[in-house]
Design a protein around this motif. Structure first.
Motif, PDB file in Angstrom:
ATOM      1  N   ALA A  91       0.832  -1.205   0.000  1.00 20.83           N
ATOM      2  CA  ALA A  91       0.000   0.000   0.000  1.00 20.83           C
ATOM      3  C   ALA A  91       0.866   1.254   0.000  1.00 20.83           C
ATOM      4  CB  ALA A  91      -0.935  -0.005   1.198  1.00 20.83           C
ATOM      5  N   MET A  92       1.988   1.193   0.703  1.00 21.09           N
ATOM      6  CA  MET A  92       2.891   2.348   0.716  1.00 21.09           C
ATOM      7  C   MET A  92       3.442   2.608  -0.685  1.00 21.09           C
ATOM      8  SD  MET A  92       4.070   4.659   2.558  1.00 21.09           S
ATOM      9  CE  MET A  92       5.402   5.738   2.899  1.00 21.09           C
ATOM     10  N   GLY A  93       3.841   1.548  -1.369  1.00 24.51           N
ATOM     11  CA  GLY A  93       4.341   1.701  -2.736  1.00 24.51           C
ATOM     12  C   GLY A  93       3.269   2.226  -3.675  1.00 24.51           C
ATOM     13  N   GLU A  94       2.058   1.698  -3.564  1.00 21.94           N
ATOM     14  CA  GLU A  94       0.953   2.170  -4.396  1.00 21.94           C
ATOM     15  C   GLU A  94       0.621   3.633  -4.102  1.00 21.94           C
ATOM     16  OE1 GLU A  94      -0.727   0.646  -6.895  1.00 21.94           O
ATOM     17  OE2 GLU A  94       0.799  -0.903  -6.716  1.00 21.94           O
ATOM     18  N   THR A  95       0.717   4.022  -2.839  1.00 24.89           N
ATOM     19  CA  THR A  95       0.455   5.411  -2.464  1.00 24.89           C
ATOM     20  C   THR A  95       1.509   6.338  -3.053  1.00 24.89           C
ATOM     21  OG1 THR A  95      -0.576   4.650  -0.423  1.00 24.89           O
ATOM     22  CG2 THR A  95       0.084   6.951  -0.515  1.00 24.89           C
ATOM     23  N   ILE A  96       2.746   5.909  -3.044  1.00 25.66           N
ATOM     24  CA  ILE A  96       3.814   6.719  -3.626  1.00 25.66           C
ATOM     25  C   ILE A  96       3.606   6.863  -5.128  1.00 25.66           C
ATOM     26  CG2 ILE A  96       6.306   6.756  -4.121  1.00 25.66           C
ATOM     27  CD1 ILE A  96       6.690   5.574  -1.289  1.00 25.66           C
ATOM     28  N   VAL A  97       3.222   5.782  -5.807  1.00 23.89           N
ATOM     29  CA  VAL A  97       2.942   5.855  -7.244  1.00 23.89           C
ATOM     30  C   VAL A  97       1.759   6.793  -7.496  1.00 23.89           C
ATOM     31  CG1 VAL A  97       2.096   4.513  -9.218  1.00 23.89           C
ATOM     32  CG2 VAL A  97       3.930   3.607  -7.785  1.00 23.89           C
ATOM     33  N   PHE A  98       0.723   6.689  -6.668  1.00 17.56           N
ATOM     34  CA  PHE A  98      -0.462   7.544  -6.808  1.00 17.56           C
ATOM     35  C   PHE A  98      -0.093   9.017  -6.654  1.00 17.56           C
ATOM     36  CE2 PHE A  98      -4.147   9.643  -4.811  1.00 17.56           C
ATOM     37  CZ  PHE A  98      -5.072   9.472  -5.836  1.00 17.56           C
ATOM     38  N   ILE A  99       0.699   9.333  -5.645  1.00 16.87           N
ATOM     39  CA  ILE A  99       1.106  10.718  -5.414  1.00 16.87           C
ATOM     40  C   ILE A  99       1.994  11.207  -6.557  1.00 16.87           C
ATOM     41  CG2 ILE A  99       2.497  12.210  -3.915  1.00 16.87           C
ATOM     42  CD1 ILE A  99       1.403  10.605  -1.548  1.00 16.87           C
ATOM     43  N   ALA A 100       2.865  10.337  -7.071  1.00 20.22           N
ATOM     44  CA  ALA A 100       3.715  10.730  -8.199  1.00 20.22           C
ATOM     45  C   ALA A 100       2.868  11.037  -9.431  1.00 20.22           C
ATOM     46  CB  ALA A 100       4.734   9.630  -8.493  1.00 20.22           C
ATOM     47  N   LEU A 101       1.880  10.203  -9.718  1.00 21.02           N
ATOM     48  CA  LEU A 101       1.002  10.457 -10.860  1.00 21.02           C
ATOM     49  C   LEU A 101       0.178  11.727 -10.650  1.00 21.02           C
ATOM     50  CD1 LEU A 101      -0.234   6.857 -11.697  1.00 21.02           C
ATOM     51  CD2 LEU A 101       1.351   8.282 -13.013  1.00 21.02           C
ATOM     52  N   LEU A 102      -0.250  11.942  -9.433  1.00 21.39           N
ATOM     53  CA  LEU A 102      -0.985  13.156  -9.122  1.00 21.39           C
ATOM     54  C   LEU A 102      -0.108  14.390  -9.332  1.00 21.39           C
ATOM     55  CD1 LEU A 102      -3.706  14.178  -7.965  1.00 21.39           C
ATOM     56  CD2 LEU A 102      -2.676  14.025  -5.713  1.00 21.39           C
ATOM     57  N   PHE A 103       1.142  14.298  -8.927  1.00 20.53           N
ATOM     58  CA  PHE A 103       2.079  15.405  -9.114  1.00 20.53           C
ATOM     59  C   PHE A 103       2.354  15.647 -10.599  1.00 20.53           C
ATOM     60  CE2 PHE A 103       6.415  17.216  -9.156  1.00 20.53           C
ATOM     61  CZ  PHE A 103       6.148  18.388  -8.461  1.00 20.53           C
ATOM     62  N   VAL A 104       2.519  14.579 -11.379  1.00 17.45           N
ATOM     63  CA  VAL A 104       2.736  14.726 -12.827  1.00 17.45           C
ATOM     64  C   VAL A 104       1.527  15.388 -13.475  1.00 17.45           C
ATOM     65  CG1 VAL A 104       2.968  13.421 -14.980  1.00 17.45           C
ATOM     66  CG2 VAL A 104       4.398  12.850 -13.014  1.00 17.45           C
ATOM     67  N   ALA A 105       0.313  14.973 -13.072  1.00 16.24           N
ATOM     68  CA  ALA A 105      -0.902  15.585 -13.621  1.00 16.24           C
ATOM     69  C   ALA A 105      -0.978  17.060 -13.252  1.00 16.24           C
ATOM     70  CB  ALA A 105      -2.134  14.845 -13.120  1.00 16.24           C
ATOM     71  N   PHE A 106      -0.600  17.394 -12.035  1.00 12.67           N
ATOM     72  CA  PHE A 106      -0.616  18.786 -11.603  1.00 12.67           C
ATOM     73  C   PHE A 106       0.376  19.620 -12.414  1.00 12.67           C
ATOM     74  CE2 PHE A 106       1.051  22.153  -8.794  1.00 12.67           C
ATOM     75  CZ  PHE A 106      -0.099  22.902  -8.692  1.00 12.67           C
ATOM     76  N   ILE A 107       1.572  19.103 -12.623  1.00 12.64           N
ATOM     77  CA  ILE A 107       2.577  19.821 -13.418  1.00 12.64           C
ATOM     78  C   ILE A 107       2.086  19.994 -14.853  1.00 12.64           C
ATOM     79  CG2 ILE A 107       4.920  19.677 -14.362  1.00 12.64           C
ATOM     80  CD1 ILE A 107       4.795  20.446 -11.401  1.00 12.64           C
ATOM     81  N   TYR A 108       1.458  18.957 -15.419  1.00 12.68           N
ATOM     82  CA  TYR A 108       0.934  19.044 -16.778  1.00 12.68           C
ATOM     83  C   TYR A 108      -0.115  20.147 -16.892  1.00 12.68           C
ATOM     84  CZ  TYR A 108      -1.682  17.833 -20.970  1.00 12.68           C
ATOM     85  OH  TYR A 108      -2.326  17.890 -22.164  1.00 12.68           O
ATOM     86  N   VAL A 109      -1.052  20.168 -15.942  1.00 14.19           N
ATOM     87  CA  VAL A 109      -2.116  21.177 -15.958  1.00 14.19           C
ATOM     88  C   VAL A 109      -1.529  22.570 -15.764  1.00 14.19           C
ATOM     89  CG1 VAL A 109      -4.083  22.003 -14.606  1.00 14.19           C
ATOM     90  CG2 VAL A 109      -3.943  19.614 -15.244  1.00 14.19           C
ATOM     91  N   TRP A 110      -0.549  22.674 -14.909  1.00 11.29           N
ATOM     92  CA  TRP A 110       0.094  23.958 -14.647  1.00 11.29           C
ATOM     93  C   TRP A 110       0.838  24.456 -15.884  1.00 11.29           C
ATOM     94  CZ3 TRP A 110       5.091  24.510 -11.398  1.00 11.29           C
ATOM     95  CH2 TRP A 110       5.362  25.846 -11.162  1.00 11.29           C
ATOM     96  N   ARG A 111       1.592  23.575 -16.549  1.00 10.61           N
ATOM     97  CA  ARG A 111       2.357  23.965 -17.732  1.00 10.61           C
ATOM     98  C   ARG A 111       1.453  24.313 -18.911  1.00 10.61           C
ATOM     99  NH1 ARG A 111       7.522  25.079 -17.754  1.00 10.61           N
ATOM    100  NH2 ARG A 111       8.042  23.777 -19.509  1.00 10.61           N
ATOM    101  N   ARG A 112       0.286  23.691 -18.989  1.00 11.82           N
ATOM    102  CA  ARG A 112      -0.661  23.985 -20.069  1.00 11.82           C
ATOM    103  C   ARG A 112      -1.380  25.313 -19.847  1.00 11.82           C
ATOM    104  NH1 ARG A 112      -1.468  20.902 -24.714  1.00 11.82           N
ATOM    105  NH2 ARG A 112      -3.523  21.805 -24.598  1.00 11.82           N
TER     106      ARG A 112
END
Length: 118
Positions: A91-112
């Motif tokens: 669950a810790m690993g899945e949470t880290i992956v989830f947060i990383a994907l969330l951060f990538v999505a945030f950066i994408y939205v911000w850059r757009r």
């Protein structure tokens, strides 16, 4: 089994009764003097300048949808945080992956430029 649902049922009936009573009291004893000034939009203590045909820009809706999207995704982290020891390292690993994907999505939205208010 019914005993465990009895308090919830009681509060549901109580809430519906009180809400219904206030609605009926408002209809019975509330003031009934409609007028043009009461029909006009009113916002923050000042009359609104918004016309009937006014349309909000798409950026307003985009920012609102992004807020709801990111807010709901963060809410999904709460149950994992509460029960992390029981879930273990997977669950810790899945949470880290989830947060990383969330951060990538945030950066994408911000850059757009979706977060720029125009």
């Amino acid at each position: 089994m019914l005993d465990s649902y009895l308090p919830a049922l009681f509060f549901l009936i109580l809430g519906l009764t009180v809400g219904g009573a206030f609605a009926v009291l408002n209809l019975v004893i509330g003031p009934k003097k409609p007028g043009r000034s009461k029909a006009d939009p009113y916002e923050c203590g000042l009359p609104s300048d918004v016309q009937r045909g006014f349309r909000f820009g798409i950026s307003f809706y985009l920012v609102a949808m992004l807020f709801i999207l990111f807010d709901i995704e963060v809410i999904f982290l709460y149950p994992v945080a509460v029960q992390l020891r029981e879930f273990g390292t997977f669950a810790m690993g899945e949470t880290i992956v989830f947060i990383a994907l969330l951060f990538v999505a945030f950066i994408y939205v911000w850059r757009r430029g979706a977060l720029e208010w125009r």
